[in-house]
Structure formats: structure tokens, C-alpha cells
Design an enzyme around this catalytic site. Structure first.
Site, PDB file in Angstrom:
ATOM      1  N   HIS A   1      37.548  38.672  40.923  1.00 39.79           N
ATOM      2  CA  HIS A   1      37.330  40.185  40.739  1.00 39.79           C
ATOM      3  C   HIS A   1      36.077  40.398  41.509  1.00 39.79           C
ATOM      4  O   HIS A   1      35.106  39.542  41.647  1.00 39.79           O
ATOM      5  CB  HIS A   1      36.687  40.729  39.250  1.00 39.79           C
ATOM      6  CG  HIS A   1      36.623  42.089  38.896  1.00 39.79           C
ATOM      7  ND1 HIS A   1      37.631  43.080  38.714  1.00 39.79           N
ATOM      8  CD2 HIS A   1      35.390  42.670  38.806  1.00 39.79           C
ATOM      9  CE1 HIS A   1      37.113  44.172  38.339  1.00 39.79           C
ATOM     10  NE2 HIS A   1      35.762  44.030  38.700  1.00 39.79           N
TER      11      HIS A   1
ATOM     12  N   ASP B   1      41.501  37.606  38.357  1.00 34.57           N
ATOM     13  CA  ASP B   1      40.781  38.750  37.724  1.00 34.57           C
ATOM     14  C   ASP B   1      41.451  38.863  36.400  1.00 34.57           C
ATOM     15  O   ASP B   1      42.570  38.738  36.198  1.00 34.57           O
ATOM     16  CB  ASP B   1      40.986  39.957  38.704  1.00 34.57           C
ATOM     17  CG  ASP B   1      40.494  41.000  38.126  1.00 34.57           C
ATOM     18  OD1 ASP B   1      39.605  40.913  37.093  1.00 34.57           O
ATOM     19  OD2 ASP B   1      40.523  42.185  38.599  1.00 34.57           O
TER      20      ASP B   1
ATOM     21  N   SER C   1      37.227  48.482  40.882  1.00 31.43           N
ATOM     22  CA  SER C   1      36.906  48.046  39.294  1.00 31.43           C
ATOM     23  C   SER C   1      36.817  49.379  38.438  1.00 31.43           C
ATOM     24  O   SER C   1      37.717  50.172  38.556  1.00 31.43           O
ATOM     25  CB  SER C   1      35.664  47.414  39.325  1.00 31.43           C
ATOM     26  OG  SER C   1      35.314  46.820  38.186  1.00 31.43           O
TER      27      SER C   1
END
EC number: 3.1.1.-
Length: 319
Positions: free
Chosen positions: A292, A262, A165
Site C-alpha cells: 500500500h 495491500d 488510498s
């Protein structure tokens, strides 16, 4: 985009992803949605304890690293004494959450599967630290371990960066920073990037996906950005919008992992297509049915474990 027009993500995710979403921790208080960042950080650390359990045991060491901003904590995971390389891990959490404990299992598994030393860097979070402080702390830590490699008995001749991320953005930004400023910390053999954001401001997946289940609505993404950046001009910096950097030359080999549902998926696709178009070494892999942050859930998800193994295998293949 009206929320009603978005994809019904929770109906579409895989069975193992649904099991994760429906896993309750009875002793956990509710998410402090209206709480302070400090309260949200505390909750995040508590919530991740369950998912970090059962990780491989190995030698670990902690060091405080000097930077121009002050001391930064680092943690070394050493699966074997003769490591072929060193991987620096940058945790996710939207630049505002996360620490070495929240990503402990991820780092241990990465060390175990790669048989490389993994060093987690507990960079200063935002909004206390503003761009580019985190990157400068990461680079300072790399330089420190490069200088102290013999004393600490670590192999810094070949290094890599890895992150999930926001940590994926920091991983690639740090590698580009070393390249652009010609800083020698050992050969950057590879960069491992799980579902990162790399500078897109809008995309198809950002429109169709993202909700309360992943904390990645357009409003959430704006909040993370405002906490991280110092001013509007930073949005176009080549170390925040990485597509404004030169991705046509001397980019270390990149493993780019995407999660199917995501909202940041198009960032990964664009990064891969850009690098591939300019003959930069890269590999893209999409993990079907995932949300995600799925990398955290390897206790329960075979796909998460597979994604970590894939990244480790990619890195060791570059050595």
C-alpha cells in the site's frame, strides 16, 4: 486474527519495494507513534520531502476556493496551455494526514503523463472535519472551477477524479455525488483509483495482510474510520460504503489499481468485479510485489512510475 497467522509480507515483496522499505533518512526523527495527530501530520510532511524530489517542473497556480465550510486551498499543475481535460486529485492519508505537498510529485507526474491540468484539493482533514464535509468541499471546488473556467483558462468541459488510498474513496464518492445529485461540472470522463478502500468491513486480504510497515492493521483502519465518520450510521452511507451506491448505471470509466500485499486489495477487486458484472467501463491492474502507498516511491520504483503512466493513459484514452 493472530499476527503470527498473517503472511510474512516483508519477505514476499519485490526487490525494489524492499529497497524503499530499507531506505533510511538519517535527518528524520522517529515516527511519533504516541504523538498527537498534529505531530504525525508534521512528520508525514517531512518524511515525504525526500520522495517528492526531482518531479517535473511546470506552471503551477494556487487558489483559495470558497465552500460553505470556509476557504479550501487548491493547487493547479498546468503542463501545457491547451489541456484536453482537468483532473482533480485527492490525496491519501487515512483522512487524517496528507496535504498538497505530500503528494506533489504524484500530481506533477500525473499532469506530465496525461498532459491534462491537474488540480489538487486540500480538503479539510479529520477529525476536524467529519463525513461528508470532505466530499462537499471537493464538489464545491469542482463547481467553482467550472464557473471560473474561462477566467482561469482551464478546460472544464471534460473532467476526472483521481486519488490514492482514502483519496481514491473520495474520488469515486465525489463522482457518484455529482451523478446522484445531478450537478453539472463538465463531463466526468474517468476516475483513477489507486489502492482505495470502498466500504468493506472485513475481507481475506484484511485478515492476511497489514502491519506496522503500512499502518493498516485492523486497529489502524478502525481509528481512521472513527476519525472520519460522524456516527455509526455513516458506515452504511452510499458515499462511504460505496457498495451501497448504485454501481449498475452511469458510473464513469474507472481505472482500479491494486497493490499485491495491500490489506485493502479486496476492496479494489470487489469494486472491479461489481462494475464489470454490470457492464460499467472499468479496468483493473494488479502491481506485483507492492505495498500500500507504493505510488509515492516513483523516485526509486519503476513500478510506481508505471502505475502513474497507466492511470494517465487510461484517462487520456477516454477523452
Amino acid at each position: 486474527m493472530k499476527p503470527e497467522n498473517k503472511l510474512p509480507v516483508l519477505d514476499l515483496i519485490s526487490a525494489e519495494m524492499k529497497t524503499v522499505v530499507n531506505t533510511l533518512q538519517p535527518d528524520l526523527p522517529p515516527w511519533p507513534a504516541t504523538g498527537t495527530i498534529a505531530e504525525q501530520r508534521q512528520y508525514y510532511t517531512l518524511e515525504r520531502r525526500f520522495w517528492n524530489a526531482g518531479a517535473p517542473e511546470m506552471a503551477t497556480r494556487a487558489y483559495m476556493v470558497p465552500t460553505k465550510y470556509g476557504q479550501v486551498e487548491t493547487r493547479l499543475f498546468c503542463p501545457q496551455p491547451d489541456s484536453p481535460a482537468t483532473l482533480f486529485y485527492l490525496h491519501g492519508g487515512g483522512f487524517i494526514l496528507g496535504n498538497l505537498d505530500t503528494h506533489d510529485r504524484i500530481m506533477r507526474l500525473l499532469a506530465s503523463y496525461s498532459q491534462c491540468t491537474v488540480i489538487g484539493i486540500d480538503y479539510t482533514l479529520s477529525p476536524e472535519a467529519r463525513f461528508p464535509q470532505a466530499i462537499e468541499e471537493i464538489v464545491a471546488a469542482c463547481c467553482y472551477f467550472h464557473q471560473q473556467a474561462e477566467d482561469y483558462q482551464i478546460n472544464m468541459s471534460r473532467i476526472g477524479f483521481a486519488g490514492d488510498s482514502a483519496g481514491a474513496m473520495l474520488a469515486l464518492a465525489s463522482a457518484l455525488w455529482l451523478r446522484d445529485k445531478q450537478i453539472d461540472c463538465g463531463k466526468v470522463a474517468g476516475v483513477l483509483l489507486w489502492y482505495g478502500l470502498y466500504g468493506l468491513r472485513d475481507s481475506v486480504t484484511r485478515r492476511l495482510l497489514g502491519g506496522v510497515w503500512d499502518g493498516l492493521t485492523q486497529q489502524d483502519l478502525q481509528m481512521y474510520e472513527e476519525a472520519y465518520l460522524s456516527n455509526d450510521a455513516d458506515r452504511e452511507s452510499p458515499y462511504y460504503c460505496l457498495f451501497n451506491n448504485d454501481l449498475t448505471r452511469e458510473v464513469p470509466p474507472c481505472f482500479i489499481a491494486g497493490a499485491e500485499f495491500d490489506p485493502l486489495l479486496d476492496d479494489s477487486r470487489l469494486l472491479y468485479q461489481t462494475l464489470a458484472a454490470h457492464q460499467q467501463p472499468c479496468e483493473f491492474k494488479l502491481y506485483p510485489g507492492t505495498l500500500h502507498a507504493f505510488l509515492h516511491y516513483s523516485r526509486m520504483m519503476k513500478t510506481a512510475d508505471e502505475a502513474l503512466r497507466d492511470g494517465a493513459q487510461f484517462f487520456t484514452a477516454q477523452l
